[in-house]
Design a protein around this motif. Sequence first.
Motif, mmCIF file in Angstrom:
data_model
loop_
_atom_site.group_PDB
_atom_site.id
_atom_site.type_symbol
_atom_site.label_atom_id
_atom_site.label_comp_id
_atom_site.label_asym_id
_atom_site.label_seq_id
_atom_site.Cartn_x
_atom_site.Cartn_y
_atom_site.Cartn_z
ATOM 1 N N GLU A 146 0.861 -0.744 0.032
ATOM 2 C CA GLU A 146 -0.004 0.097 0.107
ATOM 3 C C GLU A 146 1.289 1.180 0.370
ATOM 4 O OE1 GLU A 146 -3.291 0.173 2.994
ATOM 5 O OE2 GLU A 146 -3.072 -2.479 3.569
ATOM 6 N N ILE A 147 1.859 1.147 0.943
ATOM 7 C CA ILE A 147 2.512 1.896 0.486
ATOM 8 C C ILE A 147 3.500 2.604 -0.169
ATOM 9 C CG2 ILE A 147 5.098 3.285 1.954
ATOM 10 C CD1 ILE A 147 4.247 1.974 4.240
ATOM 11 N N VAL A 148 3.964 1.756 -1.122
ATOM 12 C CA VAL A 148 4.221 2.039 -2.544
ATOM 13 C C VAL A 148 3.521 2.340 -3.659
ATOM 14 C CG1 VAL A 148 5.267 0.637 -4.821
ATOM 15 C CG2 VAL A 148 6.688 0.140 -2.010
ATOM 16 N N PHE A 149 2.179 1.825 -3.067
ATOM 17 C CA PHE A 149 1.428 2.239 -4.145
ATOM 18 C C PHE A 149 0.732 3.719 -4.276
ATOM 19 C CE2 PHE A 149 -3.430 3.055 -4.767
ATOM 20 C CZ PHE A 149 -3.379 2.613 -6.153
ATOM 21 N N VAL A 150 1.030 4.275 -3.073
ATOM 22 C CA VAL A 150 0.389 5.501 -2.856
ATOM 23 C C VAL A 150 1.837 6.690 -3.153
ATOM 24 C CG1 VAL A 150 0.256 7.396 -1.110
ATOM 25 C CG2 VAL A 150 -0.688 5.119 -0.765
ATOM 26 N N LEU A 151 2.392 6.517 -2.840
ATOM 27 C CA LEU A 151 3.818 6.650 -3.169
ATOM 28 C C LEU A 151 4.190 6.575 -4.755
ATOM 29 C CD1 LEU A 151 6.888 5.508 -1.216
ATOM 30 C CD2 LEU A 151 6.461 7.379 -1.100
ATOM 31 N N ASP A 152 4.072 6.207 -5.521
ATOM 32 C CA ASP A 152 3.680 6.119 -7.146
ATOM 33 C C ASP A 152 3.221 7.411 -7.210
ATOM 34 O OD1 ASP A 152 5.432 3.586 -7.503
ATOM 35 O OD2 ASP A 152 4.378 2.682 -7.491
ATOM 36 N N ILE A 153 1.585 7.316 -6.621
ATOM 37 C CA ILE A 153 0.484 7.948 -6.899
ATOM 38 C C ILE A 153 1.051 9.526 -6.793
ATOM 39 C CG2 ILE A 153 -1.357 8.850 -7.105
ATOM 40 C CD1 ILE A 153 -2.543 6.565 -6.148
ATOM 41 N N LEU A 154 1.790 9.518 -5.856
ATOM 42 C CA LEU A 154 2.081 11.043 -5.163
ATOM 43 C C LEU A 154 3.815 10.960 -6.582
ATOM 44 C CD1 LEU A 154 2.622 10.569 -1.242
ATOM 45 C CD2 LEU A 154 1.097 11.927 -2.530
ATOM 46 N N VAL A 155 4.537 10.572 -6.994
ATOM 47 C CA VAL A 155 4.925 10.475 -7.970
ATOM 48 C C VAL A 155 4.745 10.866 -9.922
ATOM 49 C CG1 VAL A 155 7.225 9.517 -9.195
ATOM 50 C CG2 VAL A 155 7.146 8.807 -6.893
ATOM 51 N N ASP A 156 3.636 10.100 -9.911
ATOM 52 C CA ASP A 156 2.753 11.195 -11.226
ATOM 53 C C ASP A 156 2.029 12.105 -10.864
ATOM 54 O OD1 ASP A 156 3.475 8.280 -11.724
ATOM 55 O OD2 ASP A 156 2.055 6.897 -11.713
ATOM 56 N N HIS A 157 1.686 12.424 -9.709
ATOM 57 C CA HIS A 157 1.362 13.144 -9.440
ATOM 58 C C HIS A 157 2.394 14.901 -9.924
ATOM 59 C CE1 HIS A 157 -1.894 16.592 -8.313
ATOM 60 N NE2 HIS A 157 -1.078 16.761 -7.174
ATOM 61 N N MET A 158 3.305 14.642 -8.776
ATOM 62 C CA MET A 158 4.563 15.970 -9.099
ATOM 63 C C MET A 158 5.059 15.026 -10.608
ATOM 64 S SD MET A 158 6.891 15.123 -5.652
ATOM 65 C CE MET A 158 6.530 13.463 -6.056
#
Length: 268
Positions: free
Chosen positions: A235-247
Amino acid sequence: MGFDSYIHIANALVLMYCKCGAVEDALYIFEKIDGKDIISWNSMIAGYAQHGLALQAIDLYEEMKKQSIEPDAITFLGVLSSCRHAGLVKEGWFYFNSMDELGVQLDLDHYSCIVDLLGRAGLLDEAKDFIEKMPIYSNAVIWGSLLSSSRLHGSVWIDIRAAENRLLLEPSWSATLVQLANLYASMGYWDRAAGVRKLMKDRGVKTKPGHSWVEIKDSVCQFRAEDRSNPRMAEIVFVLDILVDHMKNLGYEAEMHEEVDNTLFSIG
Protein backbone atom coordinates in the motif's frame (compact mmCIF):
# COMPACT_ATOMS: atom_id res chain seq x y z
CA MET A 1 -2.25 35.10 34.93
CA GLY A 2 0.23 37.98 34.73
CA PHE A 3 3.39 35.88 35.04
CA ASP A 4 4.56 37.09 31.62
CA SER A 5 5.60 40.34 33.35
CA TYR A 6 8.58 38.43 34.75
CA ILE A 7 11.49 38.76 32.32
CA HIS A 8 12.60 35.12 32.67
CA ILE A 9 9.13 33.78 31.87
CA ALA A 10 8.70 36.16 28.95
CA ASN A 11 12.06 35.04 27.54
CA ALA A 12 11.02 31.41 27.94
CA LEU A 13 7.80 32.15 26.04
CA VAL A 14 9.73 33.78 23.18
CA LEU A 15 12.01 30.77 22.95
CA MET A 16 9.10 28.32 23.13
CA TYR A 17 7.10 30.02 20.37
CA CYS A 18 10.19 30.21 18.15
CA LYS A 19 10.87 26.49 18.60
CA CYS A 20 7.21 25.78 17.75
CA GLY A 21 7.50 27.81 14.54
CA ALA A 22 5.09 30.47 15.80
CA VAL A 23 7.47 33.35 15.06
CA GLU A 24 4.71 35.99 15.02
CA ASP A 25 3.58 34.96 18.51
CA ALA A 26 7.19 35.06 19.70
CA LEU A 27 7.56 38.58 18.29
CA TYR A 28 4.32 39.64 20.01
CA ILE A 29 5.69 38.54 23.39
CA PHE A 30 9.10 40.04 22.63
CA GLU A 31 7.67 43.46 21.82
CA LYS A 32 5.64 43.47 25.06
CA ILE A 33 8.69 42.85 27.26
CA ASP A 34 9.67 45.86 29.38
CA GLY A 35 13.40 46.14 30.02
CA LYS A 36 14.54 43.50 27.51
CA ASP A 37 17.81 41.85 28.50
CA ILE A 38 20.42 40.18 26.27
CA ILE A 39 18.57 36.85 26.50
CA SER A 40 15.41 38.46 25.11
CA TRP A 41 17.25 39.77 22.05
CA ASN A 42 19.23 36.58 21.55
CA SER A 43 16.11 34.40 21.74
CA MET A 44 14.31 36.41 19.08
CA ILE A 45 17.34 36.65 16.78
CA ALA A 46 17.92 32.90 17.11
CA GLY A 47 14.24 32.29 16.35
CA TYR A 48 14.47 34.28 13.14
CA ALA A 49 17.67 32.45 12.18
CA GLN A 50 16.12 29.06 12.90
CA HIS A 51 13.35 29.70 10.40
CA GLY A 52 15.48 31.27 7.67
CA LEU A 53 14.35 34.84 8.30
CA ALA A 54 17.80 36.31 7.82
CA LEU A 55 16.85 39.90 7.06
CA GLN A 56 14.62 40.09 10.13
CA ALA A 57 17.43 38.70 12.29
CA ILE A 58 19.89 41.27 10.93
CA ASP A 59 17.40 44.11 11.35
CA LEU A 60 16.77 43.08 14.95
CA TYR A 61 20.51 42.99 15.63
CA GLU A 62 20.88 46.51 14.21
CA GLU A 63 17.98 47.67 16.39
CA MET A 64 19.71 46.07 19.35
CA LYS A 65 22.83 48.15 18.67
CA LYS A 66 20.76 51.34 18.40
CA GLN A 67 19.45 50.68 21.90
CA SER A 68 23.04 50.31 23.17
CA ILE A 69 22.63 46.63 24.09
CA GLU A 70 26.05 44.98 23.86
CA PRO A 71 25.93 41.74 21.82
CA ASP A 72 27.64 38.60 23.05
CA ALA A 73 28.88 35.40 21.40
CA ILE A 74 25.35 33.92 21.27
CA THR A 75 24.02 37.02 19.53
CA PHE A 76 26.56 36.69 16.75
CA LEU A 77 25.93 32.96 16.49
CA GLY A 78 22.30 33.73 15.67
CA VAL A 79 23.24 36.43 13.15
CA LEU A 80 25.87 34.25 11.44
CA SER A 81 23.46 31.30 11.32
CA SER A 82 20.87 33.45 9.58
CA CYS A 83 23.48 34.62 7.04
CA ARG A 84 24.50 31.00 6.48
CA HIS A 85 20.97 29.81 5.73
CA ALA A 86 20.26 32.73 3.41
CA GLY A 87 23.60 32.64 1.58
CA LEU A 88 24.53 36.19 2.63
CA VAL A 89 28.30 35.84 2.22
CA LYS A 90 29.18 39.54 2.32
CA GLU A 91 27.03 40.16 5.39
CA GLY A 92 28.36 37.04 7.11
CA TRP A 93 31.96 38.18 6.68
CA PHE A 94 31.08 41.65 7.94
CA TYR A 95 29.50 40.43 11.18
CA PHE A 96 32.20 37.81 11.71
CA ASN A 97 34.93 40.46 11.45
CA SER A 98 33.01 42.86 13.67
CA MET A 99 33.17 40.38 16.56
CA ASP A 100 36.87 41.02 17.05
CA GLU A 101 36.31 44.78 16.87
CA LEU A 102 33.69 44.55 19.62
CA GLY A 103 35.84 42.30 21.77
CA VAL A 104 33.55 39.27 21.48
CA GLN A 105 35.47 36.02 21.73
CA LEU A 106 35.24 33.68 18.74
CA ASP A 107 34.72 29.96 19.22
CA LEU A 108 34.39 26.94 16.95
CA ASP A 109 30.67 27.49 16.35
CA HIS A 110 31.34 30.89 14.78
CA TYR A 111 34.08 29.47 12.55
CA SER A 112 31.78 26.60 11.60
CA CYS A 113 29.12 29.08 10.45
CA ILE A 114 31.59 30.79 8.12
CA VAL A 115 32.80 27.47 6.68
CA ASP A 116 29.23 26.40 6.04
CA LEU A 117 28.37 29.83 4.59
CA LEU A 118 31.29 29.71 2.13
CA GLY A 119 30.66 26.06 1.28
CA ARG A 120 26.98 26.56 0.51
CA ALA A 121 27.93 29.47 -1.76
CA GLY A 122 30.32 27.21 -3.69
CA LEU A 123 33.43 29.03 -2.42
CA LEU A 124 35.12 25.75 -1.53
CA ASP A 125 38.75 26.81 -1.94
CA GLU A 126 38.09 29.84 0.23
CA ALA A 127 36.42 27.63 2.84
CA LYS A 128 39.36 25.20 2.86
CA ASP A 129 41.89 28.02 3.22
CA PHE A 130 39.79 29.52 6.01
CA ILE A 131 39.89 26.23 7.95
CA GLU A 132 43.64 25.84 7.49
CA LYS A 133 44.29 29.39 8.74
CA MET A 134 42.02 29.19 11.78
CA PRO A 135 43.82 30.15 15.00
CA ILE A 136 42.15 27.25 16.84
CA TYR A 137 42.02 23.57 15.97
CA SER A 138 39.13 22.56 13.75
CA ASN A 139 36.83 19.73 14.77
CA ALA A 140 35.02 16.97 12.88
CA VAL A 141 31.90 19.14 12.50
CA ILE A 142 33.79 21.79 10.54
CA TRP A 143 35.41 19.29 8.18
CA GLY A 144 32.06 17.52 7.88
CA SER A 145 30.48 20.80 6.80
CA LEU A 146 33.10 21.23 4.06
CA LEU A 147 32.62 17.59 3.10
CA SER A 148 28.89 18.11 2.56
CA SER A 149 29.44 21.30 0.56
CA SER A 150 32.11 19.79 -1.68
CA ARG A 151 29.89 16.80 -2.39
CA LEU A 152 27.03 19.17 -3.25
CA HIS A 153 29.17 21.20 -5.66
CA GLY A 154 31.07 18.22 -7.10
CA SER A 155 34.59 19.15 -6.01
CA VAL A 156 36.24 15.74 -5.67
CA TRP A 157 39.70 16.85 -4.50
CA ILE A 158 38.37 19.05 -1.71
CA ASP A 159 35.88 16.28 -0.90
CA ILE A 160 38.78 13.86 -0.43
CA ARG A 161 40.76 16.35 1.66
CA ALA A 162 37.77 17.03 3.91
CA ALA A 163 37.02 13.32 4.34
CA GLU A 164 40.63 12.52 5.23
CA ASN A 165 40.79 15.28 7.83
CA ARG A 166 37.47 14.30 9.35
CA LEU A 167 38.66 10.70 9.69
CA LEU A 168 41.72 11.89 11.59
CA LEU A 169 39.34 13.32 14.18
CA GLU A 170 36.69 10.58 14.05
CA PRO A 171 38.41 7.40 12.76
CA SER A 172 35.37 5.15 13.15
CA TRP A 173 32.79 7.35 11.40
CA SER A 174 31.36 4.78 8.98
CA ALA A 175 29.64 7.21 6.60
CA THR A 176 32.89 9.12 6.02
CA LEU A 177 34.84 5.89 5.48
CA VAL A 178 32.37 4.72 2.84
CA GLN A 179 32.38 8.11 1.14
CA LEU A 180 36.18 8.25 1.09
CA ALA A 181 36.38 4.78 -0.42
CA ASN A 182 33.91 5.79 -3.12
CA LEU A 183 35.83 9.01 -3.80
CA TYR A 184 39.09 7.12 -4.23
CA ALA A 185 37.36 4.68 -6.57
CA SER A 186 35.86 7.50 -8.64
CA MET A 187 39.38 8.89 -9.20
CA GLY A 188 40.78 5.47 -10.08
CA TYR A 189 42.76 5.12 -6.85
CA TRP A 190 41.79 1.48 -6.44
CA ASP A 191 44.56 0.64 -3.96
CA ARG A 192 43.48 3.46 -1.62
CA ALA A 193 39.82 2.48 -1.95
CA ALA A 194 40.67 -1.13 -1.12
CA GLY A 195 42.76 0.08 1.83
CA VAL A 196 39.80 1.99 3.29
CA ARG A 197 37.52 -1.04 2.81
CA LYS A 198 40.08 -3.25 4.56
CA LEU A 199 40.38 -0.73 7.37
CA MET A 200 36.61 -0.86 7.87
CA LYS A 201 36.70 -4.66 7.95
CA ASP A 202 39.61 -4.80 10.40
CA ARG A 203 37.94 -2.34 12.76
CA GLY A 204 34.56 -4.02 12.46
CA VAL A 205 32.97 -0.80 11.22
CA LYS A 206 29.57 -1.38 9.67
CA THR A 207 27.37 1.10 7.88
CA LYS A 208 23.94 1.78 9.27
CA PRO A 209 21.07 1.81 6.78
CA GLY A 210 19.42 5.18 6.30
CA HIS A 211 15.94 5.57 7.70
CA SER A 212 13.21 8.13 8.11
CA TRP A 213 10.39 8.30 10.59
CA VAL A 214 7.01 9.90 11.04
CA GLU A 215 5.03 10.39 14.24
CA ILE A 216 1.29 9.67 14.05
CA LYS A 217 -0.58 10.43 17.25
CA ASP A 218 1.23 8.41 19.94
CA SER A 219 3.19 6.03 17.71
CA VAL A 220 6.38 6.43 15.66
CA CYS A 221 6.73 4.62 12.33
CA GLN A 222 10.23 4.05 10.92
CA PHE A 223 11.12 3.37 7.31
CA ARG A 224 14.55 1.92 6.55
CA ALA A 225 16.27 1.74 3.19
CA GLU A 226 15.34 -1.45 1.30
CA ASP A 227 13.29 -2.70 4.27
CA ARG A 228 10.14 -4.54 3.23
CA SER A 229 9.20 -5.93 6.63
CA ASN A 230 6.27 -3.53 6.97
CA PRO A 231 3.09 -5.59 6.36
CA ARG A 232 1.51 -2.68 4.47
CA MET A 233 4.49 -2.11 2.18
CA ALA A 234 2.45 -2.77 -0.96
CA GLU A 235 0.00 0.00 0.00
CA ILE A 236 2.85 2.37 0.84
CA VAL A 237 4.55 1.81 -2.52
CA PHE A 238 1.21 2.25 -4.30
CA VAL A 239 0.63 5.64 -2.66
CA LEU A 240 4.22 6.70 -3.40
CA ASP A 241 3.73 5.84 -7.08
CA ILE A 242 0.60 7.99 -7.16
CA LEU A 243 2.49 10.90 -5.59
CA VAL A 244 5.36 10.55 -8.08
CA ASP A 245 2.94 10.56 -11.02
CA HIS A 246 1.18 13.59 -9.55
CA MET A 247 4.46 15.51 -9.23
CA LYS A 248 5.41 14.60 -12.79
CA ASN A 249 2.05 15.88 -14.05
CA LEU A 250 2.48 19.11 -12.11
CA GLY A 251 5.91 19.56 -13.65
CA TYR A 252 4.52 18.92 -17.13
CA GLU A 253 1.69 21.42 -16.59
CA ALA A 254 4.18 24.02 -15.35
CA GLU A 255 6.29 23.55 -18.49
CA MET A 256 3.21 23.87 -20.69
CA HIS A 257 2.19 27.10 -18.95
CA GLU A 258 5.69 28.48 -19.37
CA GLU A 259 5.69 27.64 -23.10
CA VAL A 260 2.31 29.32 -23.55
CA ASP A 261 3.50 32.40 -21.65
CA ASN A 262 6.67 32.62 -23.75
CA THR A 263 4.66 32.22 -26.95
CA LEU A 264 2.21 34.95 -25.96
CA PHE A 265 5.12 37.21 -24.95
CA SER A 266 6.85 36.72 -28.32
CA ILE A 267 3.59 37.37 -30.19
CA GLY A 268 2.96 40.51 -28.15
